[in-house]
Design an enzyme around this catalytic site. Sequence first.
Site: not given
Ligand code: GAL
Length: 672
Positions: A152, A305
Amino acid sequence: MPNQPYSPGRFLFGGDYNPEQWSRETWAEDIALMRRAKVNTATIGVFSWAELEPREGEYDAAWLDEVIENLHSAGIGFFLATPTASPPPWFTVAHPDALPVRPDGTRVLHGSRDTYAISAPAYREAARRVATFLAERYGSHPGLRGWHIHNEYGTVDHGPHAARAFREWLERKYGTLERLNAAWYTAFWSQRYGAWDEILPPMQTQYLHNPAHLVDFKRFCSDEMLAAFTEQKEAIRATGSSAPITTNFMLPTWNHLDQWSWSDAQDIVSIDHYLDTTGPDGEAHVAYGSDLTRSWAGGPWVLMEQSATGIRVGDRQLTKSPDRMIRNSLAYIARGSQSSLFFQWRASAAGSEVWHGAMVPHAGADSAAFEAVVRLGDILERIGEVADPPADGVVLDAGIGIVWDAEGWWSLETPHLPTDAITYRDEVRAAHRALWRGGYATDFVRPGADASRYRLLVVPALYAMTRETARWLESYVESGGHLVVTFASGLADQDQRVVADGYPGMLRGLLGVRSEQISPLAEDDAVELSNGWRAGTWTEQLRLESASAVVRYETGAMAGLPAVTRRDLGRGSATYVSAKLTQTSLDAFIAESAVAAGIEPVVAGAAASEVEAVRRRGAGADYLFLLNHGTRPVRAQGAGVDLITGAEDVLELGAGAVAVIRESRGGWTISS
Ligand code: GAL
């Protein structure tokens, strides 16, 4: 966009796997549970820098060898991340200048993550080194599905390294200070720059910032982060590793990157997507994130994710039901995702994200949450053939496009506009939501791209644009397209300079209207339009030039004047909406515009039954995804087989249920 449609030959299922926080016994249990859930992909190493390089230049990858061996011998592939989003404490102690500086001049220290100054030479050098180390060691491992560079990108630095790099960027862009002074309109407020070194990143200042300065800094930051990404990519390629490369964009709130140019540099476009509501609008949000990413990718993409069990809303962690987790996962896939990956595999026992949702919750495998994960793994296997994209990579056949431009977001967030109560993201989302509610397949479109496949093109709140973009929209209409432009568009050029002689300057001729006065409404004020629609926040005093009025203001200071106008041009048309319609009115307007442009929803009547219908094109067939977001069962009839249940032609779809139909032909109907 990537050169080839991404086709991993199956749906990738799994998530961020951070075994460095667990004992060897847990590692063994992880692998057993992954197999039980049919997990086939783990994303490893995202924040492992301190484990991998415990002291500068000293690497310890024995633990990672073991993790990779465990995964590989269980038949589980992996995305290998470069850990550069989280430099270890030793790094920042050795290179304090490589920590980021906030606009108020304070330096952010380590103790969390993402503490790096993107332009600091020591950081860039260390990032290349650790990427090279990983690529030399694992770059040709048979289990490697791809490289996940960084995490990110989005940490903005205002320190001395950023200042130097920003000046160099400006010098490349403008060549001379005269040009910069002209573009930035520095004659106002005595801002004239006499030497490059006088220019700073937009630091905290006494009153309003210069808008051109702000937008140039956003452009610079996107380019600078892309340069850092590209260096790592080149370091990996230099070792001979040919695995596909990606970095995960963060949706929905981050606006640090120009995603179109970034997508050109990816082999796979991937995102992290987190819902911001537990309510029904979350379904529209999934579609929004997916449509954006598929459009950036020009085809299939990867959901890197999502959360398995939680939805963070404000100051609390609300629950994502197992049902919803499955429905959302298939909704991403319906719109082109090649994966269902989560953050993270196992809920942390402690640490900063201890209460974040996970595939294996704190309760362990004996839980409804893990059962849902197992069920999802099973579904993904059953629908595996859908992952095979058509040769042209066009996984969704959309007749409607929404113009998306990161610069539009940047320009609309400059302060002191007629109203600062509107945001680009909300306006784009409102247009997309209206199309989603109508059941229409929608793409996002890059300014200047070939838009000939879209019969309807919507331009929401594109405050600043170039002459080329304006000309591109003209030629879209001239070649028979139907264009809809909403308020706060076309007012300024790329230097944030207002186009003179009447609003909306850039598009006046095309839309055939001229407005002398933008009249924002007070927060609690609203107006009615002649057809019963309602609007607030933004109104305009419009005069018709070559357009005609479709709807007029009924109440308020503009009563009797045109509110929505249309100009016909050959077979095409250009419509302007001069007020901020309420969502209900916008829904009605968008539905009318789609009908007028001759566009059908994916399955007529589905939306009215709260069923989301999405047709995903595959290599050998079309697949109709039906997602019942409602609370009542529905019946679907047509010709085809549901790959999840095996049912043919007539399907009963319970509340919250999903079907993925290999169609024999189109023509499905939904009834309650
Ligand atoms: C994302 C990040 C992860 C974790 C997640 C929590 O933005 O890549 O490492 O922090 O958020 O929602």
